[in-house]
Design a protein around this motif. Sequence first.
Motif, mmCIF file in Angstrom:
data_model
loop_
_atom_site.group_PDB
_atom_site.id
_atom_site.type_symbol
_atom_site.label_atom_id
_atom_site.label_comp_id
_atom_site.label_asym_id
_atom_site.label_seq_id
_atom_site.Cartn_x
_atom_site.Cartn_y
_atom_site.Cartn_z
ATOM 1 N N THR A 30 36.950 52.624 27.683
ATOM 2 C CA THR A 30 37.064 51.207 27.325
ATOM 3 C C THR A 30 38.222 50.564 28.068
ATOM 4 N N ARG A 78 37.393 49.864 31.675
ATOM 5 C CA ARG A 78 36.467 48.743 31.806
ATOM 6 C C ARG A 78 37.171 47.417 31.557
ATOM 7 N N GLU A 79 38.042 47.359 30.539
ATOM 8 C CA GLU A 79 38.694 46.097 30.194
ATOM 9 C C GLU A 79 39.836 45.767 31.152
ATOM 10 N N GLY A 94 38.058 45.993 34.956
ATOM 11 C CA GLY A 94 36.781 45.318 35.162
ATOM 12 C C GLY A 94 35.688 46.212 35.701
ATOM 13 N N ARG A 116 43.090 39.603 38.793
ATOM 14 C CA ARG A 116 43.254 40.566 37.707
ATOM 15 C C ARG A 116 44.622 41.229 37.785
ATOM 16 N N ARG A 134 32.129 36.151 30.479
ATOM 17 C CA ARG A 134 32.479 37.479 29.961
ATOM 18 C C ARG A 134 33.434 38.197 30.898
ATOM 19 N N TRP A 174 36.884 36.774 30.350
ATOM 20 C CA TRP A 174 37.497 37.232 29.105
ATOM 21 C C TRP A 174 37.904 38.699 29.177
ATOM 22 N N ARG A 175 37.261 39.471 30.028
ATOM 23 C CA ARG A 175 37.729 40.847 30.212
ATOM 24 C C ARG A 175 39.076 40.867 30.920
ATOM 25 N N GLN A 216 38.383 35.353 22.677
ATOM 26 C CA GLN A 216 37.487 34.744 23.659
ATOM 27 C C GLN A 216 37.569 33.234 23.515
#
Length: 638
Positions: A75, A78-79, A82, A255, A298, A301-302, A336
Amino acid sequence: MSLPPGFLDELRNRVPISRVIGRKVVWDQRKSNQARGDWWAPCPFHQEKSASFHCDDQKGFYYCFGCHAKGDALTFLREADGLEFMEAVKVLAAEAGLAMPEPDPRQRERTDRRTKLLEVTEAACRWFRLQLQTGAAAEARDYLARRGLDRAAEDRFEIGFAPDNRTALTQALKEKGFDEAMIVEAGMSAKPDGGGAAYDRFRGRIIFPIRDGQGRCIGFGGRSMDPNARAKYLNSPETPLFDKGRNLYHVAPARAAVAKGQPLIVAEGYMDVIALARAGFEGAVAPLGTAITEDQLRLMWRINPEPVIALDGDAAGQRAAQRLIDLALPMTGPGQALRFVILPAGQDPDDLIKAAGRGAMQALLDQARPLVDLLWAREIEGQVFDSPERKAALDKRLLDAIGRIPDELTRRHYADEIKRKTWELLNRSGRNQSARPKQGGSGRSTDRRGGPSTGSRAPRPAIHVDTTLAGETLLEGASLLICALRPELVAAVETRLERLIPRDADRAALLHDLLSHDDSPAGREGLERLRKDAHLGLTPSVICSQEADSVAAILSNLLDRLEAQRAAGAELARAEAEIQGEADEGLTWRMQQIARARHRAERPELETTGDLNEDRDALSAQLQDWLSGEIWRKPPRR
C-alpha cells in the motif's frame, strides 16, 4: 497476472516495512524503539513537524494518527510512489531477493511488446531534442526565448522540436532498427486510410515529452508553430503506453516535490507547469489536453489529499471549474478534497508570475477556496431570490448536489456550511439577526437597519445538528480525562478510542499519546486543559478514588452515549441531504423520532422530550451524577 498463494505473505515477511518506508521518512530516534520494530516519523503523506506516523515491523502495517493513512508495504509503495499493484509487487520482490512468478506466455508477450514501445518513444524523445538545435528550429527557439525559457530550462524539461517534414522522424527511427509497425503502434507515426507509407504525427511543433510516474516516456504533446493550424496543441494518440485520461504532465517530479512539503498545483497546460516549476512551485502538474477525469483525480489524491486547482481567469477556465465540481462531488470525502485558485481575467500562471513575481502566485495559493465555495458561487450566480419558489429552487439544487457526496461526515459538514451561507444570503445580516421583519412607517417591511427588507427568511433547517456539540464535547473530554488519569483502562477501549477523531488539536494530541503510550507537549497541554475545565473540574478526584471496575463501567457508559449521539447526528445529516422540497407528514415524523433518539442518548434518565438544546451546565451535572455512581449503571437507550 495471478500470483501463487502465499507469495505476498512471503514478500511481507522477508522485507521489514520500516525498510520500505525508511527511504521516504526520517525516523524519530527518541520516540522509536528499533529493537521492538516500533518506528515513528513525521507523516510522508501530509505536512507536519511532530512524529504521528507509526510503523510496526511485527505487524507489518503503518498508521498515521494525523491523516489516518494506513496499510502495508505494498500500500505504501502504491500511495507514496504512485505504482500500480504489480509494479509495487515487483519492487518489493527485488527488495526481498525473490524472483517474480513466471507470467503466462501471453502476459510475457505483452510485457515484451511494451518494453519495445518504450524504446521507440525514448529514441523519439532524443531525436526531438536534437532537432531543437538545428537551423530549422530557429523560430521555435525564438518562441521559447520570448516565453522566458533558456537552454537550461529546455534541458530540464526535455523540450524538443518536430520539423515540418512528413517522414523525418519515421525514417530516423527506421534507421535505428525499429520497424514501421512498432513506430505506428507507439503513436509516433500514422498510416494513411487508403494505404501507403507511414507519416510523422508531429510536424512543425515544439515537443513536450510526457512521462509517467516512473519517469518513462509514454507520449508527447506538441504545440504548433503555425497560427493557422487546426489544433494548437496535439497529443499522442491512445496507445498501449499512453492514455491521456489516466496520466498527468510532470507527475514524477511533482510527486517528489510534494513528498518534501510542497503543494500539488494543477494547472491547465505545459507552459503553465513549466512556469510554476521554475518559480519554485515544483509540485505542478497538468491534465493532458482534456478536462480532468476521474482517474486523474484519483492519481492527484494519491499524491496529495488536497490538490490546488489553478484555473485561468477566462471563460474556458470558468467552464472547467464548473465541470470539475460535478466530477469531484461524488468522489470527495476525508483525504480527498480540492481547493481552487481562480487567476485574474486574461492571465495564466505564466503571465502572472512574469508580471507580478512569485509572491503574487503564492498569495493566490494562500487564499485558495474550498470546493463548497465554488459550488455555492455557481448556484447563486446571476440569481435573484425574491420569491419562495426561487428560494426553494436554490435549496433543491444545493441539496441535490450535497446528496451526491458519499461520505456521511463530509455531507454533514457541507450541509452546515450551505445552511450558513444561505442564512447570510437570504437574511443579509447573519445568524444573529431575527428573521421577523419590522414594519416601517410606510407599511413596508424593513430590516433592523431601517432599510427595505428583501422578504427573505432563513431556510428551514431540517434539524440543527449543532445542538449536540456541547454534549459531544463534554462526553469526549470526560472519556479522554478518565483514560489519562487511569491509563490501565486504555487497552480495553483502544479500538473505540481510535474512532473518536477529536476536532480539537490538543485533544487529538492527547488521544495520540494515550494510544501510543507516549507523552508529547501538545498532549500534556490537552490534559491540563481538561483538568482545568470548569465542567470537569470535580472529576479527577472522583476518578482516582474509585475502584477500577467502577471507573471502567463509567468509561464504557460515556463512550456508549458519545457513539449513540454521533450516530444520531450522522443519521440526521443523511436525512437532511435527502430532503426534496417541502417536508410532508412522514418526513416530519421521521425527523422527530431521530431528534428524540438523540435526546435520549444525551439524557437517558428523562422520559420527556423537552428542550433539545441542553446547556453545558446541565450536561456537566449529569456527568457528575454518572461519576458518583447514580446513573452509569442504567444502560443507554438506543
